[in-house]
Design a protein around this motif. Structure first.
Motif, PDB file in Angstrom:
ATOM      1  N   LYS A 160       0.831  -1.209   0.000  1.00  0.00           N
ATOM      2  CA  LYS A 160       0.000   0.000   0.000  1.00  0.00           C
ATOM      3  C   LYS A 160       0.861   1.253   0.000  1.00  0.00           C
ATOM      4  O   LYS A 160       0.562   2.244  -0.665  1.00  0.00           O
ATOM      5  CB  LYS A 160      -0.926  -0.014   1.220  1.00  0.00           C
ATOM      6  N   ALA A 192       2.294   1.785  -3.445  1.00  0.00           N
ATOM      7  CA  ALA A 192       1.249   2.267  -4.359  1.00  0.00           C
ATOM      8  C   ALA A 192       0.983   3.745  -4.136  1.00  0.00           C
ATOM      9  O   ALA A 192       0.848   4.529  -5.080  1.00  0.00           O
ATOM     10  CB  ALA A 192      -0.023   1.445  -4.160  1.00  0.00           C
ATOM     11  N   ARG A 193       0.917   4.159  -2.847  1.00  0.00           N
ATOM     12  CA  ARG A 193       0.667   5.564  -2.525  1.00  0.00           C
ATOM     13  C   ARG A 193       1.800   6.443  -3.041  1.00  0.00           C
ATOM     14  O   ARG A 193       1.569   7.500  -3.634  1.00  0.00           O
ATOM     15  CB  ARG A 193       0.522   5.706  -1.001  1.00  0.00           C
ATOM     16  N   SER A 241      -2.407   2.159  -8.330  1.00  0.00           N
ATOM     17  CA  SER A 241      -3.190   1.239  -7.514  1.00  0.00           C
ATOM     18  C   SER A 241      -2.319   0.100  -6.986  1.00  0.00           C
ATOM     19  O   SER A 241      -1.219  -0.154  -7.492  1.00  0.00           O
ATOM     20  CB  SER A 241      -4.335   0.650  -8.347  1.00  0.00           C
ATOM     21  N   SER A 294      -2.990  -3.021  -7.318  1.00  0.00           N
ATOM     22  CA  SER A 294      -2.899  -4.053  -8.364  1.00  0.00           C
ATOM     23  C   SER A 294      -1.817  -3.728  -9.382  1.00  0.00           C
ATOM     24  O   SER A 294      -1.142  -4.625  -9.897  1.00  0.00           O
ATOM     25  CB  SER A 294      -4.246  -4.220  -9.065  1.00  0.00           C
ATOM     26  N   THR A 295      -1.619  -2.435  -9.656  1.00  0.00           N
ATOM     27  CA  THR A 295      -0.564  -2.033 -10.594  1.00  0.00           C
ATOM     28  C   THR A 295       0.812  -2.324 -10.010  1.00  0.00           C
ATOM     29  O   THR A 295       1.722  -2.779 -10.710  1.00  0.00           O
ATOM     30  CB  THR A 295      -0.679  -0.544 -10.957  1.00  0.00           C
TER      31      THR A 295
END
Length: 334
Positions: free
Chosen positions: A5, A8-9, A14, A16-17
């Motif tokens: 997470k 991603a942030r 995302s 998933s990416t």
């Protein structure tokens, strides 16, 4: 420790990416994969290997299938250059490469075991062990594979994915070089007509040089010696002998030495494949060299693409043959 997470942030994408990037998915660009992996590394993010394998149902590994008998490194040193190249490109994509000895008579059983147990994501297969039965199994099962070397039997290779070097082009390179040096008469010492590599190299030579005398036999030092003695007894001694491989060349060299024929003044010598001992012959052997390491690199890259896109078809020649001029040839004028 950073989580997925957090990555991603930071990357502005995302979860998933990030997962796709870490797993090398083909659905996102190479640039995005590199960007996300860089951020993950900077943040100290380390994905859970077991979770990765479970999520993608992948082992992140490939198996190289070939006959790996004792003394293979001496008989065919190029094989291990190919393996090194393949391992390098697979490692770059996050895959491990394992070796598995097999012979043609056993390969279907061995390959089926690997596939059924899902112990690897794809197969690299040396062309020497390809059979019609294996071809049918791989193509009908849509199993990710790359054959290194064009299968010799058309019925076994029409649907297989393969890469190879262009042996016909290599023959043309050798012939053009000799013509530029002024050679006019030549003998080609090669394998039997069933030896496709030898035949392709001969075809390339004949595309450029006419009236080539052809001698055939086993691709061995012993038959090279026999051919060398035979060509020395021809009514008109040729200026150069073009050998289909280094073993035949070494045998010819032995024959010439036994008859006190100097090289290149009495007769010149050219071969294909730059084996390690080509440098240590006296004189060093002129060869047409194939970058087999690069061929292995390309095989590894193509296998990863095939794993990601199982429907992709690959049948192509790769690497460009290069003439390596040494002391076994010289300029004979015009």
């Amino acid at each position: 420790m950073a989580t997925i997470k957090d990555v991603a942030r930071e990357a502005g994408v995302s979860i998933s990416t990030v997962s796709k990037a870490i797993n090398g998915s083909y659905t996102i660009s190479e640039e995005q994969i590199k960007h996300i992996k860089k951020i993950a590394a900077q943040m100290g993010y380390k994905p859970n290997a077991r979770a990765q394998t479970f999520a993608r149902k992948s082992t992140r590994s490939a198996v190289f299938l070939s006959c790996l008998d004792r003394n293979t490194a001496f008989v065919n040193p190029h094989m291990f250059e190919m393996i090194s190249g393949a391992e390098s490109s697979l490692r770059e994509k996050g895959y491990s490469l394992f070796l598995q000895h097999c012979e043609a008579k056993d390969i279907c059983h061995i390959a089926k075991g690997i596939i059924d147990s899902k112990s690897a994501d794809g197969l690299l297969i040396h062309a020497s062990v390809i059979t019609r039965e294996l071809s049918i199994m791989l193509t009908r099962g849509n199993i990710p594979h790359i054959v290194i070397g064009k299968p010799e039997k058309p019925e076994a290779g029409n649907s297989l994915c393969w890469i190879d070097n262009n042996n016909c082009l290599a023959g043309e390179v050798a012939a053009r070089y000799l013509l530029e040096l002024g050679y006019k008469t030549a003998v080609f010492a090669g394998g039997y007509e069933t030896d496709k590599i030898s035949e392709d190299r001969l075809s390339g030579v004949q595309n450029e040089m006419k009236d080539i005398v052809v001698l055939r036999g086993e691709s061995s030092i012993g038959d090279g010696n026999r051919m060398g003695l035979e060509l020395l007894s021809l009514p008109e001694r040729p200026q150069v002998v073009i050998c289909a491989n280094n073993h035949l060349a070494y045998g010819c060299l032995q024959a010439f030495r036994s008859k006190n024929v100097s090289i290149p003044d009495g007769i010149s010598l050219v071969a294909f494949d730059d084996h390690p001992f080509a440098l240590f012959m006296n004189p060093p052997l002129t060869t047409v060299s194939i970058d087999v390491y690069e061929m292995g690199v390309q095989a590894g890259k193509l296998l990863v693409s095939k794993i990601r896109k199982p429907g992709m078809q690959v049948q192509s020649f790769t690497t460009v043959p290069t003439l390596v001029a040494r002391g076994s040839t010289h300029n004979v004028g015009t």
